[in-house]
Scaffold this active site. Structure first.
Site, PDB file in Angstrom:
ATOM      1  N   TYR B 302      30.122  64.281  22.296  1.00 48.05           N
ATOM      2  CA  TYR B 302      29.256  64.250  21.104  1.00 48.05           C
ATOM      3  C   TYR B 302      29.797  63.275  20.065  1.00 48.05           C
ATOM      4  CZ  TYR B 302      25.982  66.138  17.666  1.00 48.05           C
ATOM      5  OH  TYR B 302      24.966  66.301  16.749  1.00 48.05           O
ATOM      6  N   TYR B 352      20.108  59.352  18.505  1.00 50.03           N
ATOM      7  CA  TYR B 352      20.609  60.666  18.087  1.00 50.03           C
ATOM      8  C   TYR B 352      19.521  61.701  18.340  1.00 50.03           C
ATOM      9  CZ  TYR B 352      22.146  64.257  14.650  1.00 50.03           C
ATOM     10  OH  TYR B 352      22.513  65.410  14.009  1.00 50.03           O
TER      11      TYR B 352
END
Lengths: 152, 398
Positions: B302, B352
């Site tokens: 992440y 994203y």
């Protein structure tokens, strides 16, 4: 540094968990909540102690000295009430190193790791007072009074 | 003492990801989040060879604007028998898959769509932070201790983490730059990535605008419009579907202790600033899988910011605590290096989608269909980062 185009962000000061922190700040006192049974600092302030599971917290005045844990100088403007650049510091209390509080300094402040900091109390409008932090200006010993703005 | 809850009772390889689907990634989708979610889910179901009407479970992110029953309606689902959500936000995607696994293992559903849909650029931009015109904080957010001091955005929080990492370990900006460059080089091979056609050198990285010291523009991810979805079902059923099944070897969530309340900023008050709940999380994840960090062939880590990835590289045990600055050299994180990460370009250079595009890319690596394929990849890690808690997945070939 450009001038703010609107009011800066003010905190909620009457929250049941955190209200006493800001009520004390309005009296120019720095207080932290502790468990009255095991003495653990309950910060961020919470009613129940995670170790004792007792609702025995007490707000206690603490010395207003600390050390810089980390910081960031904000260059990218986000909130119009907080014109850039400014420097946010995270300060660890000398007396209770497990407790950290935030402060803000104008501009691209020169800050060093572990730099000695002292509390002061900033009137930010609408009757709200924030405990703030600045590099220590007065030589202190452990016996001297907390170097607060007006000696309160 | 670390609690490896479920270590003995965890059942490896019983469920699988049978299908993946995504929309295009853009700055202005011109579509509703419901339309995006539907489009990605239909693509995932088509990929799996499953009739959308047969879906009986849906899991969403708690910050999604699309609710499970709304998506079920949109897909023509006959009867949704399970739905759930988790998070917060980007700490959730692997945990969302975990909810699907739990629902299937408990017999509450057989065919679960897990999705994230977001107009993150044309709609609500998370980068604008949490301060608005009213009083800040209260209501158990504890933001009253942060927003009035100008600590107001995720980027500012992660900047303070990066500064502390530099204080403790002397981590140079080039280590963060190499994370950004690895993502960019992978995006350059991925036509779906928003930064597909734009290269990045170390000079470009170091020359990018400082937003909140020590983080620069290229340390920040790309606010994006788009959606991603996957289909989770039993491993047994997945064997009869359209794609080679990608087995869920293990999934884990972790809060760690003394996590502090709230969403993000209170994490600055935890005992450690530069190691997160991803550390105990990794212990549980690997213990359940019977694997170690050394077994991981490829990782989608992440990356809302470069520092987010750097801290996790340490927490997951790919190097010593504090050692990421030395570990991350030229090429380390690229295909051919010792730890290829974010092979679709990640949040930094693909888009994203709040951790869900990482799940899709983790599946592609096991299938052997990535645009930056790691040859022979068998063990694929996908992480969803703290704060406040975190989650992660280990995927393996059948």
């Amino acid at each position: 540094m450009s001038a703010p185009t609107q009011a800066r962000v003010l905190p909620v000061t009457d929250d049941p968990d955190s209200g006493p922190f800001f009520e004390a700040a309005a009296r120019h006192e720095l207080v932290i909540r502790f468990c009255g049974r095991c003495e653990r600092a309950l910060h961020l302030p919470k009613a129940f102690c995670p170790d004792c599971h007792e609702d025995a917290g007490e707000w206690r005045r603490v010395q207003g000295t600390g050390r810089v844990h980390t910081w960031t100088t904000v260059e990218h403007q986000v909130h119009p009430g907080h014109p850039t650049p400014y420097t946010v510091v995270v300060v660890q209390l000398d007396e209770h190193p497990e407790v950290r509080l935030l402060g803000s300094l104008p501009g691209r402040a020169e800050v060093r790791p572990d730099q000695a900091m002292e509390v002061w109390f900033e009137e930010v409008g609408d009757g709200v007072v924030l405990p703030q932090w600045r590099p220590t200006t007065v030589a202190t010993t452990p016996d001297t009074a907390t170097p607060e703005e007006d000696g309160a | 003492m670390t609690n490896h809850a479920g270590r003995e009772s965890w059942q490896q390889d019983r469920t699988a990801i049978a299908g993946i689907g995504a929309t295009d990634f853009s700055k202005a989708s011109g579509r509703s989040t419901l339309t995006l979610a539907t489009q990605a889910s239909l693509a995932a179901l088509k990929d799996a060879g499953i009739d959308p009407r047969d879906v009986d479970g849906i899991v969403r992110c708690d910050m999604d604007t699309v609710r499970p029953v709304a998506l079920a309606d949109s897909l023509g689902v006959r009867n949704l028998t399970y739905w759930g959500d988790t998070g917060p936000g980007g700490s959730g995607p692997a945990a969302m898959v975990g909810q699907a696994v739990a629902a299937i293992q408990a017999g509450m559903a057989t065919t679960v769509v897990v999705f994230r849909s977001i107009n993150g650029r044309s709609g609500e931009r998370y980068g604008k932070g949490y301060a608005d015109d009213g009083r800040a904080g209260g209501g158990s957010t504890f933001e009253e201790f942060f927003l009035p001091y100008g600590m107001q955005t995720p980027g500012q929080y992660f900047a303070a983490v990066a500064q502390r990492h530099a204080i403790e370990h002397g981590t140079p900006p080039e280590a963060l730059g190499r994370i950004a460059m690895a993502c960019r080089r992978h995006a350059n091979n991925n036509p779906a990535a928003q930064m597909h056609s734009r290269t990045m050198s170390m000079e470009d990285y170091l020359g990018s605008r400082m937003l909140s010291t020590p983080l620069r523009l290229f340390d920040f991810c790309l606010e994006t419009d788009g959606a991603c979805a996957i289909v989770v079902t039993t491993a047994e059923r997945a064997r009869d579907l359209a794609q080679p099944p990608v087995l869920i070897r293990s999934v884990a969530q972790s809060s760690g202790r003394d996590a502090q309340p709230g969403l993000m900023f209170p994490a600055l008050l935890r005992p450690t600033t530069t190691s997160w709940s991803s550390k105990p999380l990794a212990e549980t994840l690997f213990a359940r899988a019977g694997l170690t960090a050394a077994d991981v062939d490829v990782a989608q880590i992440y990356d809302c910011f470069t520092i987010t990835t750097l801290v996790q590289i340490e927490d997951y045990g790919f190097c010593e605590p504090g050692g990421a600055g030395d570990f991350i050299q030229d090429g380390t994180l690229e295909v051919g290096g010792s730890l290829p990460i974010n092979t679709s370009g990640g949040h930094l250079s693909e888009g994203y989608i709040h951790g869900m595009n990482h799940v899709l890319e983790g599946v592609r690596q096991v299938r052997g269909t990535s645009t930056n394929q790691v040859p022979g990849a068998q063990v694929s890690l996908v992480t969803s980062a703290p704060p406040p808690g975190g989650s992660a997945l280990l995927l393996v070939a059948a």
